[in-house]
Design a protein around this motif. Sequence first.
Motif: not given
Length: 215
Positions: A23, A16, A27, A52-53, A61, A25, A58-59
């Motif tokens: 950002r 993104e 796998r 985030e996970f 920045d 994401r 996980f994500t």
Amino acid sequence: MFTGIVEELGRVVAVERLGDSARLRLRASTVVEDAAHGSSIAVNGTCLTVVEFDGEGFTADVMAETLRRSNIATLAPGDVVNLERPMALGGRLGGHLVQGHVDGTAEVLAREPGERWETVTFTLPPQLARYVVEKGSIAVDGVSLTVVEAGSDRFSVGLIPTTLDLTTLGRRQPGDLVNLEVDLLAKHVERLLAHGAQVPSGRPEGALFEGVNVR
């Protein structure tokens, strides 16, 4: 702090773009086993913070400085990346001290297959050449490697079957962009000498650095 020993290959799920940041994401499974909000994970040798996970990945920045200095800016959904968690205090230092702070990028110049290994040659940015020495350490896309040959504008490494199979370096082709992090100790020694390092009180003169007479 990392060691340059890749734990698993992850895959980019989404990217993104957020103005001058992004950002990601990704796998993954192994590196999120003990993850928490704010954990660090090296992605192609770039230290990123988990925002985030879950059990599938996980994500993270990515700020503008990281996008400017690394190949993270070129990632797209489907790309495979090297992943490593920070070294646990008291753990084995299997590679070398790696911060996850990318110094610059290089291109793959050539691959030369051997009987059970490959020699891979990369370009070497002029500003990093003085830190790269024969038999010294360098992190390429987060993989701890030993320099086989070092020139003014290129260097080469030898890749064993494990490295070829378990990291992205087995897939990199001429023209591909990789991240470089040079030896942390070399950068610190250079700065100390440039600023006239002094011998600490109580230490014999010339004993601060082996082989370097600092007065």
